[in-house]
Design a protein around this motif. Structure first.
Motif, short mmCIF file in Angstrom:
data_model
loop_
_atom_site.label_atom_id
_atom_site.label_comp_id
_atom_site.label_asym_id
_atom_site.label_seq_id
_atom_site.Cartn_x
_atom_site.Cartn_y
_atom_site.Cartn_z
N HIS A 171 1.24 3.11 -3.18
CA HIS A 171 0.07 3.76 -3.76
C HIS A 171 -0.45 4.89 -2.88
CE1 HIS A 171 -0.35 0.66 -6.90
NE2 HIS A 171 0.13 -0.15 -5.98
N ASP A 215 -5.41 -6.03 -3.94
CA ASP A 215 -5.13 -5.40 -2.65
C ASP A 215 -5.64 -6.32 -1.55
OD1 ASP A 215 -4.86 -3.42 -4.62
OD2 ASP A 215 -5.31 -1.82 -3.19
N ARG A 226 -3.71 -6.48 -10.40
CA ARG A 226 -3.24 -6.29 -9.03
C ARG A 226 -4.35 -6.72 -8.09
NH1 ARG A 226 -3.52 0.14 -7.36
NH2 ARG A 226 -4.19 -0.68 -5.36
N VAL A 263 -0.66 -6.11 -3.72
CA VAL A 263 -0.64 -4.88 -2.93
C VAL A 263 -1.07 -5.25 -1.51
CG1 VAL A 263 -1.51 -2.53 -2.70
CG2 VAL A 263 -1.17 -3.53 -4.97
N LEU A 288 -5.94 -6.55 2.50
CA LEU A 288 -5.87 -5.68 3.67
C LEU A 288 -6.64 -6.30 4.83
CD1 LEU A 288 -6.95 -2.48 1.72
CD2 LEU A 288 -4.60 -3.18 2.17
N THR A 326 0.84 -1.20 0.00
CA THR A 326 0.00 0.00 0.00
C THR A 326 0.87 1.25 0.00
OG1 THR A 326 -0.14 -0.14 2.43
CG2 THR A 326 -1.96 -1.09 1.15
N GLY A 370 -6.10 1.66 2.95
CA GLY A 370 -5.47 0.52 3.59
C GLY A 370 -4.47 0.92 4.64
#
Length: 242
Positions: free
Chosen positions: A132, A223, A221, A170, A225, A129, A234
């Motif tokens: 980004h 993510d 991708r 991610v 979390l 994270t 995140g």
């Protein structure tokens, strides 16, 4: 038998992915620097280990020579000291860039031409994270992860016509040893208190789910979390870091 190469395989996310790939029937080449951790992995049937400094280009080339990888997981990474960029010394800057970015590009260049020629393969990059969203005292780490993110997405477009897939992982707030050398034990424990962190096995499960998708599908991708606590980016709650 399909083959996989994974860097940073001696702990955390890397070890979890290496074992998950082995369990799925891959012959795994696990790269890392921790001799004891590599020895533990090597006891598992289907996992071959090699100790290598990823910043040593020729040693890395020798380590993967002759391996026709179907899956490449560029997972290795390091956390520089948590401080303003202006307080980091040049060696810390160079080493972080070498491990987090340059080594991943170099290994990809070594492995991916074979995937392209065979018309199949999957390349993963363990991002963050932090690549980004900005975090104070993490400028260098954020920069390397942002660069890796941009590379992964452009590489995906380069390789799509050849049937090779590329995915950026991610990850945010994963309970690993990444902060071991930059935070005292009590602060690390506070970060992960209450079960509010993704576990390495969770990331490995997502990698295997992506690999199981049909060849005409590419997850650019994902993510991953923790459910609690969570924010739009995140990011961890105030006072902690991703």
């Amino acid at each position: 038998m399909k083959q996989a190469i994974i860097t940073g395989a001696t702990g955390g996310i890397g070890r979890a992915i290496a074992i998950a790939l082995r369990d799925a029937g891959f012959r795994v080449l696990a790269l890392g620097r921790d001799g004891q951790a590599l020895a533990d992995l090597a006891r598992m049937e289907g996992i071959e280990t090699r100790a290598v400094d990823l910043a040593d280009r020729e040693a890395l080339r020798a380590a993967v020579a002759g391996v026709a990888a179907d899956v490449l997981v560029n997972n290795a990474g390091m956390m520089p000291p948590l401080s303003p960029f202006t307080d980091l010394d040049e060696d810390q800057i160079d080493r972080t860039i070498a491990i987090n970015l340059t080594a991943a590009l170099a290994l990809t260049r070594m492995v991916v031409p074979g995937m392209r020629d065979r018309g199949a393969g999957h390349v993963f990059f363990t991002g963050s994270t932090a690549g980004h969203a900005p975090f104070a005292n993490l400028a260098l780490y954020c920069a390397t992860k942002a660069a890796l993110a941009g590379f992964a997405q452009s590489l995906r477009l380069d390789l799509a016509p050849h049937g090779v897939r590329v995915t950026e992982i991610v990850a945010g707030r994963v309970e690993t040893g990444l902060y071991r050398d930059v935070l005292p034990p009590e602060q690390r424990a506070a970060m992960y208190a209450g079960g509010g962190a993704v576990q390495p096995q969770d990331v490995a499960a997502m990698v295997m789910a992506v690999l199981a998708l049909p060849g005409h599908v590419d997850v650019a991708r994902f993510d991953i979390l923790p459910t609690q606590p969570a924010t739009a980016t995140g990011a961890p709650p105030k006072g902690t870091r991703a």
